[in-house]
Motif scaffolding. Structure first.
Motif, PDB file in Angstrom:
ATOM      1  N   ALA A 263       0.837  -1.210   0.000  1.00 40.76           N
ATOM      2  CA  ALA A 263       0.000   0.000   0.000  1.00 40.76           C
ATOM      3  C   ALA A 263       0.869   1.255   0.000  1.00 40.76           C
ATOM      4  O   ALA A 263       0.566   2.248  -0.677  1.00 40.76           O
ATOM      5  N   ILE A 264       1.960   1.221   0.765  1.00 41.05           N
ATOM      6  CA  ILE A 264       2.853   2.390   0.829  1.00 41.05           C
ATOM      7  C   ILE A 264       3.486   2.658  -0.531  1.00 41.05           C
ATOM      8  O   ILE A 264       3.576   3.789  -0.988  1.00 41.05           O
ATOM      9  N   VAL A 265       3.933   1.587  -1.208  1.00 43.95           N
ATOM     10  CA  VAL A 265       4.571   1.750  -2.524  1.00 43.95           C
ATOM     11  C   VAL A 265       3.587   2.329  -3.530  1.00 43.95           C
ATOM     12  O   VAL A 265       3.900   3.265  -4.279  1.00 43.95           O
ATOM     13  N   VAL A 266       2.380   1.781  -3.577  1.00 41.92           N
ATOM     14  CA  VAL A 266       1.372   2.274  -4.519  1.00 41.92           C
ATOM     15  C   VAL A 266       1.029   3.721  -4.238  1.00 41.92           C
ATOM     16  O   VAL A 266       0.924   4.562  -5.130  1.00 41.92           O
ATOM     17  N   GLY A 267       0.868   4.058  -2.958  1.00 39.66           N
ATOM     18  CA  GLY A 267       0.552   5.438  -2.607  1.00 39.66           C
ATOM     19  C   GLY A 267       1.655   6.404  -3.010  1.00 39.66           C
ATOM     20  O   GLY A 267       1.397   7.516  -3.456  1.00 39.66           O
ATOM     21  N   SER A 268       2.896   5.954  -2.857  1.00 40.55           N
ATOM     22  CA  SER A 268       4.030   6.811  -3.231  1.00 40.55           C
ATOM     23  C   SER A 268       4.032   7.087  -4.728  1.00 40.55           C
ATOM     24  O   SER A 268       4.277   8.210  -5.183  1.00 40.55           O
ATOM     25  N   ILE A 269       3.765   6.059  -5.512  1.00 39.76           N
ATOM     26  CA  ILE A 269       3.747   6.232  -6.975  1.00 39.76           C
ATOM     27  C   ILE A 269       2.648   7.202  -7.387  1.00 39.76           C
ATOM     28  O   ILE A 269       2.851   8.107  -8.205  1.00 39.76           O
TER      29      ILE A 269
END
Length: 655
Positions: A263-269
């Motif tokens: 979730a953190i990676v997707v949100g960052s992108i």
């Protein structure tokens, strides 16, 4: 007279020579009784008047063999037949080769006794209201070449027994209610095939995949071949309920941690993309604020016609900002013109779009004092102003009663305009191909002949006196007067576009050699005029897709019809209501086919085409089709070119 007529029309008129001499004095008595039984039991309009006291071989639509011993073909298209086909009537014509009952209002099923017509080769039942399953009797007619059941109300499946028709070259089943899977039909001799707009499903058999997608469209559940691929669907069994296993606490913690990381990676992108988008918008706004403003475009003479597309007209205030270029390029009239308006008047005129063609858009412009003209706004002009002016000077000198005169022109960097007379009766295209529903007044044969001859005279004048190639002959460029005299418009414009003229220009009327060279000639004009004659005779638009095969043009369709000896199927069904015109239709058809020869040198000149149409010897003398006082065959020097043969040449369709 019989021998001369046979020489003129050749093989084309064979089916029409019903009453000529040279036949054995016999009578197909049994076939005559069958025909009388059919017509007496079938309600019909008063278009079929068979006299019992004369031979059946002389009846309208009936053709016998050479010895008049049996009926060979029966053509009754568009004669108002109503109701079911009575049994034990037509089925008794055991030697019948061709049967056409198309474009009537026949209902019910096809009688089983049609199976008795064992030598039948062509059967045309399209455009009726027939219903029921695919007629089983027809699958027994092993010698059938063409079968057309299109545009009816047939239901059920298409039987595999169609494969019994091993000689079939054309099968047309479109616009019905056929359902189920499409059987694997042998396509050994099959050249034309259409099952579009039915309710078929499943995959298209490999034997039929060679036909174009238009042969199958309109069947929502049909796939494969030229259509979308079929994706096999294998239903999976319903999954059994599974009890979640008891997982130790440390395992759960590890799984939650992985999901959190994702979730953190997707949100960052997503955040990075949003930030980049905001940055791009800011840069664009900054550039717009600091870029120099472009000068306001000049107002040109096309202002009033341009806004016509939006349903408005320009006002006088719009003209005050006209550029010096617009003032320098005035509206140029030709000497002897009948109009007195100027560019400012044209700018103030209200305008409406008449049509968009291959060379530009035409507008109907109504000036303040009530004068109505046509303004053509050209597109894709590539020549210089000097070249444009020179071509306009040539076109402006052309004066003939069957040519729409060019009255004025305008040239600027941004706009090129031509001004013509407004023809209140509209174009041949609208008159011929307009709505054919109830209330329509058909274009009768006399007026079609009048249009053919007057248009030929106008084109001949362009060729001989004006020495101008038209370059864009088509029915929308044949404008009519209230008395149906034709006038030729949009002539001589091809030099303005150079060799960059789009290859699709005059699609359907284009001579074969123009496809390669893109250069129009006098002979290519003759070809286009021949297509126009075919359009008058068949009622079909040259580019319509319902000619039986995708990509086929009108001349090739007519040639295929003639080659298979079903000539009566060529003519417009609206002409079938008129009596005693068969000979003239065949003669005009022969002239048209001479014009559409694939070899340019084999086509007649337009002045010869005019003479051939005039030499058709109309029975009436007061129909206005006699030679006009302004003979288009005379050149600009007043001399008449050497005359060719005054008899239409025999035309054999190309193999």
């Amino acid at each position: 007279m019989s021998v001369r007529f046979r020489c003129v029309v050749g093989f084309l008129a064979t089916f029409l020579l019903l009453g000529c001499g040279g036949r054995v004095n016999s009578e197909p008595t049994q076939d005559k009784q069958a025909l009388l039984a059919f017509i007496n039991q079938t309600p019909h309009a008063n278009r079929v008047q068979w006299n019992n006291s004369v031979s059946a071989c002389s009846w309208v639509g009936v053709r016998c063999d050479g010895n008049q011993s049996y009926v060979q073909s029966l053509h009754l298209p568009g004669v108002g037949l109503v109701g079911p086909i009575p049994p034990n009537t037509l089925g008794r014509l055991s030697q019948l080769r061709v049967l056409s009952l198309r474009s009537n209002k026949l209902t019910g099923s096809v009688p089983p006794d049609f199976a008795n017509m064992t030598v039948l080769r062509n059967l045309y039942l399209q455009d009726n209201e027939l219903s029921g399953a695919f007629p089983p009797a027809l699958t027994l007619l092993a010698r059938l070449n063409r079968l057309d059941l299109s545009s009816n109300n047939f239901t059920g499946s298409i039987p595999f027994a169609v494969n019994n028709l091993t000689q079939l070259t054309g099968l047309f089943l479109q616009n019905n209610e056929f359902s189920g899977a499409l059987p694997s039909i042998s396509s050994g001799k099959l050249q034309s095939f259409n099952v579009s707009n039915n309710k078929l499903n499943g995959s298209i058999p490999a034997s039929l995949a060679k036909f174009p997608s238009s042969a199958f469209t309109g069947n929502l559940d049909l796939c494969g071949g030229p259509l979308r691929s079929c994706n096999p669907f294998f239903p999976s069994p319903a999954p059994a309920p599974v009890t979640p296993p008891i997982v130790p606490a440390h395992k759960k913690s590890k799984k939650l941690s992985t999901a959190a990381i994702i979730a953190i990676v997707v949100g960052s992108i997503l955040g990075f993309c949003l930030l980049l988008l905001i940055l791009l918008l800011c840069l664009r706004k900054h550039r717009r604020q600091h870029s120099p403003k472009s000068p306001k475009p000049p107002v040109t003479a096309a202002r009033s016609v341009a806004v016509a597309e939006a349903g408005t007209s320009s006002s006088k205030d719009d003209i005050t900002g006209a550029s010096t270029e617009a003032e320098r390029n005035k509206l140029v009239f030709f000497n002897g013109g009948i109009y007195s308006f100027d560019l400012e008047d044209l700018l103030r005129a209200s305008a409406e779009v008449l049509g968009k063609g291959s060379v530009g858009t035409s507008y109907k412009a109504v000036l303040e004092e009530g004068t109505t003209v046509v303004v053509k706004r050209l597109k894709d002009v590539v020549v210089t102003k000097k070249e444009f002016d020179m071509q306009m000077e040539v076109l402006g000198k052309i004066k003939h009663e069957n040519v729409v005169p060019l009255r004025a022109f305008y040239f600027s960097k941004d706009e090129k305009l031509l001004v013509y007379d407004y023809m209140t009766a509209g174009s041949l295209s609208v008159l011929l191909h307009g709505s054919r529903g109830s209330g329509r007044t058909p274009l009768d044969w006399d007026n079609r002949m009048r249009i053919a001859l007057s248009a030929a005279r106008g084109l001949a004048h362009l060729h001989v006196a004006g020495k101008v190639v038209h370059g864009n002959i088509k029915s929308s460029n044949i404008l009519l007067r209230p008395d149906h005299d034709a006038t030729v418009s949009d002539f001589g414009l091809n030099p303005l576009f150079g060799t960059s003229t789009p290859p699709n220009r005059v699609a359907g009327y284009r001579a074969p050699e123009v496809v390669e060279t893109r250069k129009v000639t006098f002979k290519s004009d003759v070809y286009s005029f021949g297509v126009l004659l075919l359009e008058l005779l068949t009622g079909k638009a040259p580019n319509q897709a319902s000619l039986g095969e995708e990509g086929i043009d009108l001349p090739r369709w007519v040639q295929s019809v003639v080659r298979e000896e079903w000539t009566a199927e060529v003519f417009d069904v609206e002409l079938m209501r008129y009596q005693n015109i068969e000979e003239e239709m065949v003669q005009l058809l022969q002239i048209a086919m001479a014009c559409v020869s694939t070899v340019p040198d084999q086509r007649p000149g337009m002045q010869e085409v005019v003479r051939m149409i005039e030499d058709m010897n109309r029975a009436e003398t007061d129909d206005g089709l006699r030679q006009s006082s302004d003979d288009p065959s005379k050149g600009s020097d007043g001399h008449t070119p050497p005359q060719g043969s005054r008899t239409p040449p025999s035309v054999t369709p190309t193999p």
